[in-house]
Design a protein around this motif. Structure first.
Motif, mmCIF file in Angstrom:
data_model
loop_
_atom_site.group_PDB
_atom_site.id
_atom_site.type_symbol
_atom_site.label_atom_id
_atom_site.label_comp_id
_atom_site.label_asym_id
_atom_site.label_seq_id
_atom_site.Cartn_x
_atom_site.Cartn_y
_atom_site.Cartn_z
ATOM 1 N N ARG A 90 46.321 40.280 29.711
ATOM 2 C CA ARG A 90 47.784 40.214 29.965
ATOM 3 C C ARG A 90 48.590 40.301 28.675
ATOM 4 N NH1 ARG A 90 47.477 36.501 35.183
ATOM 5 N NH2 ARG A 90 47.670 38.252 36.638
ATOM 6 N N ARG A 91 47.973 40.014 27.552
ATOM 7 C CA ARG A 91 48.685 40.170 26.273
ATOM 8 C C ARG A 91 48.963 41.637 25.981
ATOM 9 N NH1 ARG A 91 48.014 35.673 23.014
ATOM 10 N NH2 ARG A 91 46.454 34.216 23.780
ATOM 11 N N TYR A 92 48.186 42.520 26.614
ATOM 12 C CA TYR A 92 48.274 43.936 26.270
ATOM 13 C C TYR A 92 48.908 44.789 27.354
ATOM 14 C CZ TYR A 92 45.542 42.567 22.350
ATOM 15 O OH TYR A 92 45.158 41.932 21.205
ATOM 16 N N GLY A 93 49.061 44.245 28.540
ATOM 17 C CA GLY A 93 49.641 45.072 29.590
ATOM 18 C C GLY A 93 49.536 44.411 30.953
ATOM 19 N N THR A 94 49.634 45.249 31.963
ATOM 20 C CA THR A 94 49.685 44.752 33.340
ATOM 21 C C THR A 94 48.272 44.561 33.890
ATOM 22 O OG1 THR A 94 51.700 46.017 33.618
ATOM 23 C CG2 THR A 94 50.635 45.242 35.635
ATOM 24 N N VAL A 95 48.065 43.424 34.528
ATOM 25 C CA VAL A 95 46.775 43.131 35.153
ATOM 26 C C VAL A 95 47.010 42.886 36.633
ATOM 27 C CG1 VAL A 95 44.928 41.419 35.309
ATOM 28 C CG2 VAL A 95 45.754 42.154 33.065
ATOM 29 N N HIS A 96 46.214 43.540 37.461
ATOM 30 C CA HIS A 96 46.207 43.203 38.884
ATOM 31 C C HIS A 96 44.938 42.412 39.171
ATOM 32 C CE1 HIS A 96 49.666 45.547 39.590
ATOM 33 N NE2 HIS A 96 49.095 46.739 39.569
ATOM 34 N N VAL A 97 45.100 41.209 39.685
ATOM 35 C CA VAL A 97 43.924 40.442 40.100
ATOM 36 C C VAL A 97 43.642 40.861 41.542
ATOM 37 C CG1 VAL A 97 42.956 38.139 40.469
ATOM 38 C CG2 VAL A 97 44.457 38.569 38.509
ATOM 39 N N VAL A 98 42.641 41.716 41.702
ATOM 40 C CA VAL A 98 42.415 42.347 43.016
ATOM 41 C C VAL A 98 41.505 41.514 43.912
ATOM 42 C CG1 VAL A 98 42.914 44.711 42.307
ATOM 43 C CG2 VAL A 98 40.613 43.802 41.977
ATOM 44 N N GLY A 99 40.948 40.449 43.364
ATOM 45 C CA GLY A 99 40.131 39.543 44.169
ATOM 46 C C GLY A 99 39.978 38.260 43.388
ATOM 47 N N SER A 100 39.897 37.145 44.116
ATOM 48 C CA SER A 100 39.765 35.867 43.408
ATOM 49 C C SER A 100 39.097 34.858 44.320
ATOM 50 C CB SER A 100 41.147 35.357 43.007
ATOM 51 O OG SER A 100 41.036 34.059 42.465
ATOM 52 N N SER A 101 38.279 34.010 43.727
ATOM 53 C CA SER A 101 37.709 32.897 44.505
ATOM 54 C C SER A 101 38.255 31.575 43.991
ATOM 55 C CB SER A 101 36.179 32.936 44.443
ATOM 56 O OG SER A 101 35.739 33.079 43.112
ATOM 57 N N GLU A 102 39.385 31.649 43.298
ATOM 58 C CA GLU A 102 39.949 30.432 42.696
ATOM 59 C C GLU A 102 40.276 29.380 43.761
ATOM 60 O OE1 GLU A 102 43.320 31.205 40.199
ATOM 61 O OE2 GLU A 102 43.186 29.217 39.255
ATOM 62 N N ASP A 103 40.795 29.830 44.918
ATOM 63 C CA ASP A 103 41.165 28.872 45.964
ATOM 64 C C ASP A 103 39.961 28.149 46.532
ATOM 65 O OD1 ASP A 103 43.707 29.634 45.596
ATOM 66 O OD2 ASP A 103 43.877 30.872 47.409
ATOM 67 N N ALA A 104 38.777 28.722 46.343
ATOM 68 C CA ALA A 104 37.546 28.076 46.835
ATOM 69 C C ALA A 104 36.813 27.397 45.677
ATOM 70 C CB ALA A 104 36.652 29.116 47.498
ATOM 71 N N SER A 105 37.564 26.973 44.673
ATOM 72 C CA SER A 105 36.958 26.353 43.475
ATOM 73 C C SER A 105 35.856 27.244 42.900
ATOM 74 C CB SER A 105 36.382 24.972 43.770
ATOM 75 O OG SER A 105 37.321 24.182 44.424
ATOM 76 N N PHE A 106 36.011 28.531 43.042
ATOM 77 C CA PHE A 106 35.073 29.525 42.492
ATOM 78 C C PHE A 106 33.649 29.356 43.028
ATOM 79 C CE2 PHE A 106 38.270 29.342 38.919
ATOM 80 C CZ PHE A 106 38.795 30.601 39.127
ATOM 81 N N ASN A 107 33.509 28.834 44.254
ATOM 82 C CA ASN A 107 32.144 28.630 44.759
ATOM 83 C C ASN A 107 31.640 29.807 45.593
ATOM 84 O OD1 ASN A 107 33.180 28.422 47.303
ATOM 85 N ND2 ASN A 107 32.636 26.275 47.628
ATOM 86 N N CYS A 108 32.340 30.952 45.520
ATOM 87 C CA CYS A 108 31.880 32.143 46.253
ATOM 88 C C CYS A 108 32.323 33.392 45.492
ATOM 89 C CB CYS A 108 32.447 32.155 47.676
ATOM 90 S SG CYS A 108 34.231 32.209 47.718
ATOM 91 N N ILE A 109 31.842 34.519 45.963
ATOM 92 C CA ILE A 109 32.224 35.826 45.424
ATOM 93 C C ILE A 109 33.198 36.445 46.431
ATOM 94 C CG2 ILE A 109 31.314 38.173 45.006
ATOM 95 C CD1 ILE A 109 30.577 36.257 42.751
ATOM 96 N N PRO A 110 34.370 36.913 45.975
ATOM 97 C CA PRO A 110 35.342 37.464 46.931
ATOM 98 C C PRO A 110 34.784 38.667 47.697
ATOM 99 C CG PRO A 110 36.257 37.382 44.702
ATOM 100 C CD PRO A 110 34.822 37.006 44.592
ATOM 101 N N ARG A 111 35.170 38.773 48.943
ATOM 102 C CA ARG A 111 34.732 39.878 49.801
ATOM 103 C C ARG A 111 35.813 40.959 49.860
ATOM 104 N NH1 ARG A 111 30.769 37.661 49.358
ATOM 105 N NH2 ARG A 111 29.168 37.060 50.806
ATOM 106 N N ASP A 112 35.383 42.166 50.216
ATOM 107 C CA ASP A 112 36.319 43.267 50.510
ATOM 108 C C ASP A 112 37.362 43.483 49.423
ATOM 109 O OD1 ASP A 112 35.056 43.623 52.946
ATOM 110 O OD2 ASP A 112 36.264 42.024 53.868
ATOM 111 N N VAL A 113 36.911 43.506 48.190
ATOM 112 C CA VAL A 113 37.852 43.755 47.097
ATOM 113 C C VAL A 113 38.147 45.251 47.047
ATOM 114 C CG1 VAL A 113 38.245 43.525 44.623
ATOM 115 C CG2 VAL A 113 36.846 41.827 45.822
ATOM 116 N N ARG A 114 39.413 45.580 46.983
ATOM 117 C CA ARG A 114 39.822 47.001 46.880
ATOM 118 C C ARG A 114 40.362 47.249 45.466
ATOM 119 N NH1 ARG A 114 37.615 47.991 50.734
ATOM 120 N NH2 ARG A 114 38.213 47.911 52.918
#
Ligand code: PMP
Length: 360
Positions: free
Chosen positions: A111-135
């Motif tokens: 983000r210091r260098y430009g625009t970032v799209h976070v296209v998938g995240s498991s943060e809401d699940a305390s990172f205990n899984c791998i996000p599904r169906d990431v586009r």
């Protein structure tokens, strides 16, 4: 007492590699000189450097025509910045998947260098899984994944389709641990200090054609092109680290390459996850979905979390070192990197069974 090294990193290395490295510190291959006191441009070092690069590419089944291997300083954390400095376009964006604390840091740096799209995240699940169906966006400057999430014990056991954008992967904690179609990635980076060698060297494997797309006018040392052009000898590389990485690569070839070590790692992980299931009155794995579980960092809790401090004290006294979970995740974490033996896993399971019998 046998000591079992379950540290998350710096971590266990093959004993025979440590013995060889110790010998190289005393005297390198009959040269009368220590690896610590030879020129990086001399006849003692350069063949080791070239051989380490060749062996890494051979293990990864990549061709030297297409890919280059760099040995850089600054840890994997420096790659969090170098990747966007080189490849994030001013008018473009990069896609990141946030699967844990290290991915979060990679995003912050980008983000210091430009625009970032976070296209998938498991943060809401305390990172205990791998996000599904990431586009992923086909017009991204690049996409970024973290193959194994050291702190939370998750991994991409099957990589997602990332589309036509260049694909970058932080493989710090499962580098050279399993067969991967490495060609799906254009840039792979890994701090050596988990599976590949000592702290102080970061391995970057980059598709040479990607460099043509790099941003211009970067500080010399932060440009991949500088290092690629000089075959990673632009300045003094981390000589001792590269030497040990080369010894680890040779050791891996003796284990049957990545297919050989994958079979060992698969069995080790199955043994420990199997024990967590069998001892489910006392223990529970932190990562619920089996397909999201790491083979490298196996995270678990005691059902009664109040007993964890005592369990960790007892396991430490019994020789199991480094079993405490990362401070931001809590619980327990067994890091079963390449050099950790099946016998060590069997011993840990024996200890856990005994603990469960006494406390169940
Ligand atoms: N990425 C991952 C997946 C890691 O596990 C770590 C270190 N534990 C890092 C990056 C940061 O590595 P370094 O300490 O070499 O900067």
């Amino acid at each position: 007492m046998t000591i079992y090294n379950l540290n998350a990193g710096p971590a266990i290395l093959p004993r025979e590699v440590i013995a060889e490295a110790a010998q190289g510190v005393l005297e390198l291959n009959g040269t009368g000189l220590s690896i610590l006191e030879v020129s990086h441009r001399g006849a003692e070092y350069e063949p080791l450097h070239l051989q380490a690069q060749a062996d890494i590419l051979e293990l990864m089944e990549l061709s030297a025509d297409e890919y280059g291997v760099l040995f850089l300083g600054g840890g994997a954390s420096t790659q969090f910045a170098m990747v966007p400095m080189n490849f994030l376009k001013q008018d473009g964006h990069a896609d990141y998947v946030n699967t844990g604390e290290w991915a979060t840091r990679a995003i912050q740096e980008a983000r210091r260098y430009g625009t970032v799209h976070v296209v998938g995240s498991s943060e809401d699940a305390s990172f205990n899984c791998i996000p599904r169906d990431v586009r992923f966006h086909s017009d991204a400057s690049y996409v970024h994944l973290t193959s194994n999430n050291t702190i939370y014990g998750t991994a991409w056991n099957t990589f997602p389709e990332t589309g036509p954008a260049p694909a970058v992967c932080d493989m710090s904690s499962d580098f050279l641990s399993r067969t991967v179609d490495h060609r799906r990635f254009d840039l792979i980076y890994a701090g050596a200090q988990k599976n590949a060698g000592p702290a102080g060297v970061t391995i970057v494997v980059v598709r040479k054609s990607l460099i043509a797309r790099a941003n211009a006018d970067l500080p010399t040392m932060f440009s991949y092109q500088t290092h690629l052009k000089a075959n990673s000898l632009y300045n003094t590389p981390p000589v001792f680290g590269v030497y040990v990485v080369g010894l680890v690569a040779k050791w891996l070839k003796r284990q049957g390459g990545l297919a050989g070590i994958e079979a060992v790692n698969r069995k080790k992980a199955a043994t420990l996850y199997g024990a967590l299931d069998a001892l489910s009155d006392v223990f529970r794995p932190i990562v619920p979905r089996a397909e999201d579980r790491s083979w490298m960092n196996i995270t678990f809790r005691l059902r009664d979390e109040k007993l964890e401090a005592r369990f960790l004290k007892e396991s430490d006294a019994a020789g199991f070192k480094g079993l405490k979970g990362h401070r931001s995740a809590g619980g327990c974490r067994a890091s079963l990197y390449n050099a950790f033996s099946q016998e060590g896993v069997d011993a840990l399971v024996g200890f856990m069974e005994d603990y469960a019998r006494r406390n169940g």
